[in-house]
Design a protein around this motif. Structure first.
Motif, PDB file in Angstrom:
ATOM      1  N   VAL A 225       0.884  -1.173   0.000  1.00 50.59           N
ATOM      2  CA  VAL A 225       0.000   0.000   0.000  1.00 50.59           C
ATOM      3  C   VAL A 225       0.916   1.215   0.000  1.00 50.59           C
ATOM      4  O   VAL A 225       1.787   1.335   0.873  1.00 50.59           O
ATOM      5  CB  VAL A 225      -0.917  -0.020   1.242  1.00 50.59           C
ATOM      6  CG1 VAL A 225      -1.775   1.248   1.306  1.00 50.59           C
ATOM      7  CG2 VAL A 225      -1.790  -1.271   1.231  1.00 50.59           C
ATOM      8  N   GLU A 226       0.783   2.084  -0.989  1.00 46.87           N
ATOM      9  CA  GLU A 226       1.770   3.151  -1.155  1.00 46.87           C
ATOM     10  C   GLU A 226       1.180   4.456  -1.676  1.00 46.87           C
ATOM     11  O   GLU A 226       1.292   4.780  -2.853  1.00 46.87           O
ATOM     12  CB  GLU A 226       2.914   2.690  -2.057  1.00 46.87           C
ATOM     13  CG  GLU A 226       2.530   2.053  -3.373  1.00 46.87           C
ATOM     14  CD  GLU A 226       3.795   1.704  -4.192  1.00 46.87           C
ATOM     15  OE1 GLU A 226       4.699   2.552  -4.260  1.00 46.87           O
ATOM     16  OE2 GLU A 226       3.843   0.598  -4.757  1.00 46.87           O
TER      17      GLU A 226
ATOM     18  N   PRO B 141       5.783  20.159  -4.108  1.00 44.91           N
ATOM     19  CA  PRO B 141       6.346  18.915  -3.575  1.00 44.91           C
ATOM     20  C   PRO B 141       5.332  17.770  -3.505  1.00 44.91           C
ATOM     21  O   PRO B 141       4.108  17.996  -3.514  1.00 44.91           O
ATOM     22  CB  PRO B 141       6.824  19.292  -2.173  1.00 44.91           C
ATOM     23  CG  PRO B 141       6.344  20.655  -1.892  1.00 44.91           C
ATOM     24  CD  PRO B 141       5.853  21.269  -3.151  1.00 44.91           C
ATOM     25  N   ALA B 142       5.881  16.563  -3.429  1.00 43.61           N
ATOM     26  CA  ALA B 142       5.078  15.353  -3.276  1.00 43.61           C
ATOM     27  C   ALA B 142       5.742  14.456  -2.246  1.00 43.61           C
ATOM     28  O   ALA B 142       6.956  14.542  -2.023  1.00 43.61           O
ATOM     29  CB  ALA B 142       4.972  14.628  -4.606  1.00 43.61           C
ATOM     30  N   SER B 143       4.923  13.600  -1.637  1.00 39.23           N
ATOM     31  CA  SER B 143       5.436  12.669  -0.634  1.00 39.23           C
ATOM     32  C   SER B 143       4.922  11.263  -0.932  1.00 39.23           C
ATOM     33  O   SER B 143       3.918  11.097  -1.634  1.00 39.23           O
ATOM     34  CB  SER B 143       4.973  13.141   0.754  1.00 39.23           C
ATOM     35  OG  SER B 143       5.432  12.286   1.758  1.00 39.23           O
ATOM     36  N   HIS B 144       5.636  10.272  -0.399  1.00 35.40           N
ATOM     37  CA  HIS B 144       5.314   8.868  -0.695  1.00 35.40           C
ATOM     38  C   HIS B 144       5.589   8.066   0.567  1.00 35.40           C
ATOM     39  O   HIS B 144       6.593   8.302   1.251  1.00 35.40           O
ATOM     40  CB  HIS B 144       6.218   8.412  -1.861  1.00 35.40           C
ATOM     41  CG  HIS B 144       6.035   7.006  -2.317  1.00 35.40           C
ATOM     42  ND1 HIS B 144       7.022   6.326  -2.994  1.00 35.40           N
ATOM     43  CD2 HIS B 144       4.994   6.148  -2.221  1.00 35.40           C
ATOM     44  CE1 HIS B 144       6.602   5.110  -3.296  1.00 35.40           C
ATOM     45  NE2 HIS B 144       5.372   4.973  -2.840  1.00 35.40           N
ATOM     46  N   TYR B 145       4.705   7.129   0.857  1.00 36.62           N
ATOM     47  CA  TYR B 145       4.896   6.276   2.037  1.00 36.62           C
ATOM     48  C   TYR B 145       4.396   4.890   1.677  1.00 36.62           C
ATOM     49  O   TYR B 145       3.276   4.745   1.176  1.00 36.62           O
ATOM     50  CB  TYR B 145       4.114   6.842   3.225  1.00 36.62           C
ATOM     51  CG  TYR B 145       4.344   6.113   4.523  1.00 36.62           C
ATOM     52  CD1 TYR B 145       5.408   6.465   5.355  1.00 36.62           C
ATOM     53  CD2 TYR B 145       3.513   5.069   4.914  1.00 36.62           C
ATOM     54  CE1 TYR B 145       5.627   5.798   6.551  1.00 36.62           C
ATOM     55  CE2 TYR B 145       3.724   4.397   6.103  1.00 36.62           C
ATOM     56  CZ  TYR B 145       4.791   4.767   6.925  1.00 36.62           C
ATOM     57  OH  TYR B 145       4.998   4.102   8.098  1.00 36.62           O
ATOM     58  N   GLU B 146       5.220   3.891   1.890  1.00 37.12           N
ATOM     59  CA  GLU B 146       4.850   2.540   1.449  1.00 37.12           C
ATOM     60  C   GLU B 146       5.283   1.472   2.436  1.00 37.12           C
ATOM     61  O   GLU B 146       6.390   1.515   2.957  1.00 37.12           O
ATOM     62  CB  GLU B 146       5.518   2.235   0.091  1.00 37.12           C
ATOM     63  CG  GLU B 146       5.355   0.781  -0.364  1.00 37.12           C
ATOM     64  CD  GLU B 146       5.922   0.507  -1.744  1.00 37.12           C
ATOM     65  OE1 GLU B 146       6.813   1.246  -2.199  1.00 37.12           O
ATOM     66  OE2 GLU B 146       5.464  -0.478  -2.368  1.00 37.12           O
ATOM     67  N   ASN B 147       4.395   0.520   2.652  1.00 38.05           N
ATOM     68  CA  ASN B 147       4.744  -0.698   3.382  1.00 38.05           C
ATOM     69  C   ASN B 147       4.173  -1.916   2.680  1.00 38.05           C
ATOM     70  O   ASN B 147       3.121  -1.846   2.023  1.00 38.05           O
ATOM     71  CB  ASN B 147       4.166  -0.672   4.807  1.00 38.05           C
ATOM     72  CG  ASN B 147       4.955   0.228   5.726  1.00 38.05           C
ATOM     73  OD1 ASN B 147       6.186   0.172   5.783  1.00 38.05           O
ATOM     74  ND2 ASN B 147       4.242   1.087   6.449  1.00 38.05           N
TER      75      ASN B 147
END
Ligand code: MF3
Ligand code: CO
Length: 247
Positions: free
Chosen positions: A201-202, A228-234
């Motif tokens: 899930v990202e 700007p952009a941000s990303h978070y994934e696990n």
């Protein structure tokens, strides 16, 4: 392709994911003003190799590095360069995939470099939290759309937008397996999730408009408006009563 993993496969995926998480932490220790994204790539390469893994991004469809390093308006898939040095106030997303004993782990984090504008810090926080909102009520029997909808709702509530051109995915022997896990959509839609599935899930979140541009290098995806952009994934594991975060 069999999307439900055996307990033996799950054990191996968990080990790959642990190394993935440890590698990102190791890279994080080297993030500071003046470091080049190439140096960060070398840290990851050496760490993964030293722990018996393989950097799965390296050579994937010709990608030339072990990590994706995406700065500020770069959303994902930035290519590490020796001339690309971090500056005070930057944000940088490190996204990497480790293969260990035949199985993959995939994770991404956006790091702050020095003194980051509070508005940008907020973007990074909301992106991270959108992941947790996305998985909050997920368990065996949920639908992919339940994740998509929860992520989108949370992000848009904060006035940001979700990227639609790229998405999460199943993971196992390969880094990209079905199902597709978009960051927008409707609850109850898409594939049904069942116990034993492993997915990534990202959320990729833009501070401004959702439009993206792919650069001529064939990889780097940036925001069209330059914000700007941000990303978070696990990588997560679906269980009968909830999910386990593996990275
Ligand atoms: N987490 C990224 C993804 O799911 C990893 C990309 S690695 C690359 O797309 F090799 F494609 F760069
Ligand atoms: Co991924």
């Amino acid at each position: 392709m069999r999307l439900v993993k055996s307990e033996d496969e799950i054990e191996k995926i968990k080990r790959a994911c642990r190394l993935t998480a440890d590698t990102i932490k190791e890279v994080g220790k080297h993030i500071r003003v003046g470091v080049s994204t190439k140096e960060l790539d070398e840290v990851a390469y050496r760490y993964i190799k030293a722990h018996g893994g393989k950097p799965a991004c390296l050579g994937y469809n010709g990608f030339p590095a072990s990590i994706c390093a995406s700065i500020n308006d770069e959303i994902v898939h930035g290519i590490p360069k020796d001339y690309r040095k971090l500056k005070d106030g930057d944000i940088i997303t490190i996204d990497l995939v480790v293969k260990l004993d035949g199985f993959c782990g995939d994770s991404a984090r956006t790091f702050l470099v020095g003194n980051v504008d509070p508005a940008v810090r907020k973007l990074v926080e909301v992106t991270e939290q959108s992941f947790f909102e996305g998985i909050k009520d997920i368990k065996s029997g949920s639908y992919v759309g339940d994740i998509s909808s929860a992520v989108q709702t949370y992000v848009e509530k904060h006035g940001y937008s979700v990227v639609r051109e790229l998405e999460g995915h199943g993971i196992g022997h390969s880094m990209h397996e079905p199902p597709e896990v978009p960051n927008f959509g409707h609850a109850g839609g898409g594939e049904k999730l069942v116990s034993g599935m492993t997915i990534c899930v990202e959320p990729m979140v833009n501070m401004g408009r959702r439009d993206v541009v792919f650069l001529d290098d064939g990889w780097t995806c940036v925001t069209k408006d330059g914000l700007p952009a941000s990303h978070y994934e696990n990588t997560i594991l679906i269980r009968d009563d909830g999910v386990e975060i593996l990275t």
